[in-house]
Design a protein around this motif. Structure first.
Motif, PDB file in Angstrom:
ATOM      1  N   GLN A 185       0.986  -1.193   0.054  1.00 58.53           N
ATOM      2  CA  GLN A 185       0.112  -0.109  -0.187  1.00 58.53           C
ATOM      3  C   GLN A 185       1.196   1.569  -0.234  1.00 58.53           C
ATOM      4  O   GLN A 185       2.405   1.335   0.542  1.00 58.53           O
ATOM      5  CB  GLN A 185      -0.599   0.006   0.930  1.00 58.53           C
ATOM      6  CG  GLN A 185      -1.845  -0.836   1.418  1.00 58.53           C
ATOM      7  CD  GLN A 185      -2.943  -0.786   0.273  1.00 58.53           C
ATOM      8  OE1 GLN A 185      -3.704   0.074  -0.167  1.00 58.53           O
ATOM      9  NE2 GLN A 185      -3.264  -2.625  -0.523  1.00 58.53           N
ATOM     10  N   PRO A 186      -0.211   2.465  -0.071  1.00 58.97           N
ATOM     11  CA  PRO A 186       1.178   4.221  -0.016  1.00 58.97           C
ATOM     12  C   PRO A 186       1.547   3.945   1.660  1.00 58.97           C
ATOM     13  O   PRO A 186       0.773   3.722   2.306  1.00 58.97           O
ATOM     14  CB  PRO A 186      -0.141   4.611  -0.290  1.00 58.97           C
ATOM     15  CG  PRO A 186      -1.193   4.188  -0.851  1.00 58.97           C
ATOM     16  CD  PRO A 186      -1.200   2.284  -0.401  1.00 58.97           C
ATOM     17  N   GLY A 187       2.922   3.785   1.249  1.00 57.90           N
ATOM     18  CA  GLY A 187       3.753   3.946   2.520  1.00 57.90           C
ATOM     19  C   GLY A 187       4.865   3.055   2.757  1.00 57.90           C
ATOM     20  O   GLY A 187       5.593   3.058   4.127  1.00 57.90           O
ATOM     21  N   ASP A 188       4.200   1.798   2.085  1.00 62.47           N
ATOM     22  CA  ASP A 188       5.119   1.130   1.765  1.00 62.47           C
ATOM     23  C   ASP A 188       6.203   0.467   0.563  1.00 62.47           C
ATOM     24  O   ASP A 188       6.099   1.637   0.063  1.00 62.47           O
ATOM     25  CB  ASP A 188       4.074  -1.131   1.404  1.00 62.47           C
ATOM     26  CG  ASP A 188       3.698  -1.159   2.758  1.00 62.47           C
ATOM     27  OD1 ASP A 188       3.777  -0.283   3.514  1.00 62.47           O
ATOM     28  OD2 ASP A 188       2.203  -1.703   1.967  1.00 62.47           O
ATOM     29  N   VAL A 189       7.634   0.240   0.897  1.00 62.22           N
ATOM     30  CA  VAL A 189       8.681   0.713  -0.583  1.00 62.22           C
ATOM     31  C   VAL A 189       8.872  -0.474  -0.375  1.00 62.22           C
ATOM     32  O   VAL A 189       9.019  -2.727   0.049  1.00 62.22           O
ATOM     33  CB  VAL A 189       9.529   0.466   0.725  1.00 62.22           C
ATOM     34  CG1 VAL A 189      10.998   1.302   0.099  1.00 62.22           C
ATOM     35  CG2 VAL A 189       9.330   1.811   1.866  1.00 62.22           C
ATOM     36  N   LEU A 190       8.781  -0.862  -1.491  1.00 60.26           N
ATOM     37  CA  LEU A 190       9.840  -1.704  -2.939  1.00 60.26           C
ATOM     38  C   LEU A 190      10.809  -1.575  -3.834  1.00 60.26           C
ATOM     39  O   LEU A 190      10.986  -0.441  -4.118  1.00 60.26           O
ATOM     40  CB  LEU A 190       8.443  -2.314  -4.238  1.00 60.26           C
ATOM     41  CG  LEU A 190       9.167  -2.847  -5.372  1.00 60.26           C
ATOM     42  CD1 LEU A 190       9.698  -4.725  -5.071  1.00 60.26           C
ATOM     43  CD2 LEU A 190       8.661  -2.456  -6.606  1.00 60.26           C
ATOM     44  N   VAL A 191      11.747  -2.142  -3.225  1.00 63.55           N
ATOM     45  CA  VAL A 191      13.170  -1.976  -3.627  1.00 63.55           C
ATOM     46  C   VAL A 191      13.080  -2.231  -5.122  1.00 63.55           C
ATOM     47  O   VAL A 191      13.167  -3.742  -4.558  1.00 63.55           O
ATOM     48  CB  VAL A 191      14.274  -2.064  -2.705  1.00 63.55           C
ATOM     49  CG1 VAL A 191      15.779  -2.003  -2.816  1.00 63.55           C
ATOM     50  CG2 VAL A 191      14.369  -1.449  -0.986  1.00 63.55           C
ATOM     51  N   ALA A 192      13.792  -2.018  -6.216  1.00 63.25           N
ATOM     52  CA  ALA A 192      13.969  -2.512  -7.308  1.00 63.25           C
ATOM     53  C   ALA A 192      14.856  -2.549  -7.832  1.00 63.25           C
ATOM     54  O   ALA A 192      15.495  -0.977  -7.703  1.00 63.25           O
ATOM     55  CB  ALA A 192      12.755  -2.875  -8.038  1.00 63.25           C
ATOM     56  N   PRO A 193      15.829  -2.993  -9.052  1.00 70.41           N
ATOM     57  CA  PRO A 193      16.645  -2.635  -9.796  1.00 70.41           C
ATOM     58  C   PRO A 193      16.091  -1.553 -11.094  1.00 70.41           C
ATOM     59  O   PRO A 193      15.134  -1.633 -10.940  1.00 70.41           O
ATOM     60  CB  PRO A 193      17.101  -3.642 -10.838  1.00 70.41           C
ATOM     61  CG  PRO A 193      16.188  -4.405 -10.175  1.00 70.41           C
ATOM     62  CD  PRO A 193      15.549  -4.343  -9.495  1.00 70.41           C
ATOM     63  N   ALA A 211       3.962  -2.579 -11.746  1.00 69.30           N
ATOM     64  CA  ALA A 211       2.310  -1.325 -10.765  1.00 69.30           C
ATOM     65  C   ALA A 211       2.091  -1.714  -9.807  1.00 69.30           C
ATOM     66  O   ALA A 211       2.100  -3.347 -10.020  1.00 69.30           O
ATOM     67  CB  ALA A 211       1.495  -1.543 -11.919  1.00 69.30           C
ATOM     68  N   THR A 212       2.791  -0.921  -8.707  1.00 71.26           N
ATOM     69  CA  THR A 212       2.841  -1.398  -7.173  1.00 71.26           C
ATOM     70  C   THR A 212       1.754   0.046  -7.002  1.00 71.26           C
ATOM     71  O   THR A 212       2.454   1.507  -7.000  1.00 71.26           O
ATOM     72  CB  THR A 212       4.199  -1.330  -6.399  1.00 71.26           C
ATOM     73  OG1 THR A 212       3.974  -1.639  -5.275  1.00 71.26           O
ATOM     74  CG2 THR A 212       5.107  -0.921  -7.061  1.00 71.26           C
ATOM     75  N   ARG A 213       1.443   0.179  -5.271  1.00 74.89           N
ATOM     76  CA  ARG A 213       0.807   1.404  -4.936  1.00 74.89           C
ATOM     77  C   ARG A 213       1.973   1.638  -3.702  1.00 74.89           C
ATOM     78  O   ARG A 213       2.014   2.441  -2.968  1.00 74.89           O
ATOM     79  CB  ARG A 213      -0.173   1.104  -4.513  1.00 74.89           C
ATOM     80  CG  ARG A 213      -1.294   1.151  -4.882  1.00 74.89           C
ATOM     81  CD  ARG A 213      -2.527   1.047  -3.976  1.00 74.89           C
ATOM     82  NE  ARG A 213      -2.484  -1.622  -4.187  1.00 74.89           N
ATOM     83  CZ  ARG A 213      -3.727  -1.709  -4.150  1.00 74.89           C
ATOM     84  NH1 ARG A 213      -4.517  -0.873  -3.550  1.00 74.89           N
ATOM     85  NH2 ARG A 213      -4.013  -2.755  -4.014  1.00 74.89           N
ATOM     86  N   ALA A 214       3.261   0.513  -3.274  1.00 74.78           N
ATOM     87  CA  ALA A 214       4.323   1.107  -3.105  1.00 74.78           C
ATOM     88  C   ALA A 214       5.180   2.158  -3.843  1.00 74.78           C
ATOM     89  O   ALA A 214       5.305   2.350  -4.974  1.00 74.78           O
ATOM     90  CB  ALA A 214       5.216  -0.703  -2.335  1.00 74.78           C
ATOM     91  N   THR A 215       5.735   2.398  -2.401  1.00 75.13           N
ATOM     92  CA  THR A 215       7.103   3.886  -3.024  1.00 75.13           C
ATOM     93  C   THR A 215       8.325   2.841  -3.696  1.00 75.13           C
ATOM     94  O   THR A 215       8.601   1.737  -3.290  1.00 75.13           O
ATOM     95  CB  THR A 215       7.336   4.672  -1.964  1.00 75.13           C
ATOM     96  OG1 THR A 215       6.627   5.327  -1.572  1.00 75.13           O
ATOM     97  CG2 THR A 215       8.791   5.889  -2.766  1.00 75.13           C
ATOM     98  N   VAL A 216       8.597   3.127  -4.987  1.00 71.95           N
ATOM     99  CA  VAL A 216       9.500   2.245  -5.824  1.00 71.95           C
ATOM    100  C   VAL A 216      10.962   2.968  -5.501  1.00 71.95           C
ATOM    101  O   VAL A 216      11.450   4.470  -5.726  1.00 71.95           O
ATOM    102  CB  VAL A 216       9.252   2.188  -6.481  1.00 71.95           C
ATOM    103  CG1 VAL A 216      10.347   1.273  -7.663  1.00 71.95           C
ATOM    104  CG2 VAL A 216       7.918   1.235  -7.527  1.00 71.95           C
ATOM    105  N   ARG A 217      11.625   2.044  -5.010  1.00 73.04           N
ATOM    106  CA  ARG A 217      13.001   3.275  -4.900  1.00 73.04           C
ATOM    107  C   ARG A 217      14.453   2.313  -5.999  1.00 73.04           C
ATOM    108  O   ARG A 217      14.620   1.039  -5.098  1.00 73.04           O
ATOM    109  CB  ARG A 217      13.922   2.936  -3.429  1.00 73.04           C
ATOM    110  CG  ARG A 217      12.719   3.570  -2.555  1.00 73.04           C
ATOM    111  CD  ARG A 217      13.363   4.134  -0.524  1.00 73.04           C
ATOM    112  NE  ARG A 217      12.098   4.789  -0.247  1.00 73.04           N
ATOM    113  CZ  ARG A 217      12.752   4.837   1.371  1.00 73.04           C
ATOM    114  NH1 ARG A 217      13.884   4.333   1.888  1.00 73.04           N
ATOM    115  NH2 ARG A 217      11.407   5.391   2.087  1.00 73.04           N
ATOM    116  N   HIS A 218      15.092   2.382  -6.690  1.00 74.91           N
ATOM    117  CA  HIS A 218      15.793   1.735  -7.500  1.00 74.91           C
ATOM    118  C   HIS A 218      17.173   1.905  -6.778  1.00 74.91           C
ATOM    119  O   HIS A 218      17.309   3.510  -6.289  1.00 74.91           O
ATOM    120  CB  HIS A 218      15.750   2.631  -9.311  1.00 74.91           C
ATOM    121  CG  HIS A 218      13.954   2.637  -9.464  1.00 74.91           C
ATOM    122  ND1 HIS A 218      13.717   1.245  -9.913  1.00 74.91           N
ATOM    123  CD2 HIS A 218      13.076   3.428  -9.701  1.00 74.91           C
ATOM    124  CE1 HIS A 218      12.627   1.768 -10.605  1.00 74.91           C
ATOM    125  NE2 HIS A 218      12.307   2.151 -10.341  1.00 74.91           N
TER     126      HIS A 218
END
Length: 436
Positions: free
Chosen positions: A201-209, A215-222
């Motif tokens: 959900q918004p406020g969660d974090v996805l770390v990805a290359p 498609a995600t509602r999380a904050t993506v940190r590359h």
């Protein structure tokens, strides 16, 4: 009281995951039944000790905890589901049973184990009781009551059955090609991997290359493996300062994930603490591990490297010239990226095992085939041939075991193959010292 109290529960598939589920359920006071097509004697013994009886693969149950190795479309699971059972895995059981336990989930085609261990190490160095588990030893359910934070390696098999799982921090190390025999297509395999962020959900974090769009509602940190920095740009360590065996991509992803989890818990982030933690990190045994050195020749064991993306990473990290040990049982790896990665770096391929020569011919590189009277003798001959190919005592470079093929032609698993390689390298190093 357990979330499963009073419900009929079946453990489908024993082994490592099933044993963990059984121990946890027994501890929770839940009596479960079990099904396994070929239970090992020690598994039967454990079930007896716990008071769990054999169940029916076509029975009626409220919840079925299925082992990762059981395909999601297994006929028994489909029958159980048709009769009203919810099919879950150990990860969802853990999340539902311990909803207050923060979890960091890590998946990817390669590097997820090393990243998992590294994140747990970083968090421990920041004062948290962080324990790793899941696809990596031990089972997640063995650590949930001892951990302040659970750092969970997640395979595509596990991610097939995670209904409702929401992770405050998730990591995808990369997406390549693997397990098409299980999932049916690369697209289905990737879809299973992407389940790691499906409930964020918004406020969660996805770390990805960098470059991975999902498609995600999380904050993506590359993450960028060439720049070990926090998201606000504070560089904390140069790539050249990383300990031997720690991959820059793993380190970059782990830094962002650790920072995100600390923020989730309302803790401050000290770059100096994280930099020191990185410097004290240890690589996972058997994953691009230097096991011996003779003069200018290093012997690196990466027996687990059977996926194209993992083998490619090993070739790119090893110091050339490389004598590359290739063999085992071919599982249909894509060779073109490896041919490109090997150009100008590989001196010779040393082919061994069931499909070693087939793989070597597919690579189109100079090779020699070695044989032996036993698995250990074979690896010893391969190590000696590789050392000689680099010039022996006067040589430079890397003897690299990144075999492409699985270990099951000759060994129990990749760990046994790696141990055989390590023993052979150490024996050769000892012999070189004696001769000197």
């Amino acid at each position: 009281m357990s979330v499963l109290s009073g419900q009929s529960v079946l453990i489908y598939g024993l082994g490592r995951s099933g044993r963990g589920a059984a121990r946890f359920l027994a501890q929770e006071g839940v009596r479960a039944e079990w099904v396994d097509a070929g239970p090992a004697p020690e598994d039967r013994q454990l079930m007896t000790e716990l008071g769990f009886t054999a169940g029916q693969p076509d029975g009626v149950y409220k919840v079925v905890v299925a082992a990762p190795g059981v395909p999601i479309d297994h006929p028994d699971l489909l029958k159980l589901q048709a009769k009203g059972a919810e099919i879950i895995g150990e990860v969802v059981l853990a999340a539902r049973s311990r909803p207050a336990l923060p979890m960091v989930g890590i998946t990817g085609t390669a590097g997820k184990g090393g990243t998992t261990v590294l994140i747990a190490h970083l968090l421990r160095e920041c004062g948290l009781r962080a324990l790793e588990g899941g696809n990596i030893d031990p089972p997640l359910l063995d650590v949930v009551d001892r951990a302040e934070v659970a750092v969970v390696e997640l395979s595509s098999f596990q991610l097939e059955r995670v209904p409702g799982l929401r992770l405050p921090v998730a990591v995808i190390t990369n997406l390549g090609v693997d397990h098409v025999d299980r999932h049916g297509s690369v697209e289905a395999y990737h879809a299973a991997k992407l389940n790691i962020t499906a409930r964020q959900q918004p406020g969660d974090v996805l770390v990805a290359p960098a470059g991975l769009n999902t498609a995600t509602r999380a904050t993506v940190r590359h993450f960028d493996p060439e720049q070990l920095a926090l998201k606000n740009g504070r560089a904390i360590l140069a790539v050249s300062e990383l300990p031997d065996g720690i991959h820059p991509a793993n380190a970059a992803a782990a830094l962002l994930a650790a920072e995100a989890l600390l923020e989730h818990l309302g803790r401050g982030v000290e770059p100096g603490t994280l930099a020191h933690a990185l410097k004290t990190a240890q690589p996972v045994a058997g994953r691009f591990e230097t096991v011996a050195q003779i003069g200018g020749v290093r012997f690196i064991e990466d027996s687990i490297a059977t996926r194209t993306i993992a083998v490619q990473a090993a070739l790119e990290r090893a110091t050339p010239p490389i004598a590359w040990l290739v063999g085992g049982r071919d599982k249909g790896a894509e060779l073109e990226p490896l041919i490109q990665a090997a150009q100008g770096r590989v001196e010779q391929v040393i082919a061994f095992g069931e499909d070693g020569e087939k793989l070597a011919r597919g690579l189109g590189l100079p090779f020699q085939t070695v044989r032996g009277n036993s698995p250990d003798d074979l690896l010893s001959n391969a190590v000696q041939a590789a050392y000689a190919a680099l010039g022996g005592a006067a040589g430079q470079g890397t003897v690299l075991l990144a075999p492409i093929g699985t270990s099951f032609d000759l060994f129990k698993d990749y760990k046994a193959r790696g141990a055989s390689f390590k023993a052979a390298a150490l024996a050769l190093a000892k012999s070189a010292v004696t001769d000197a």
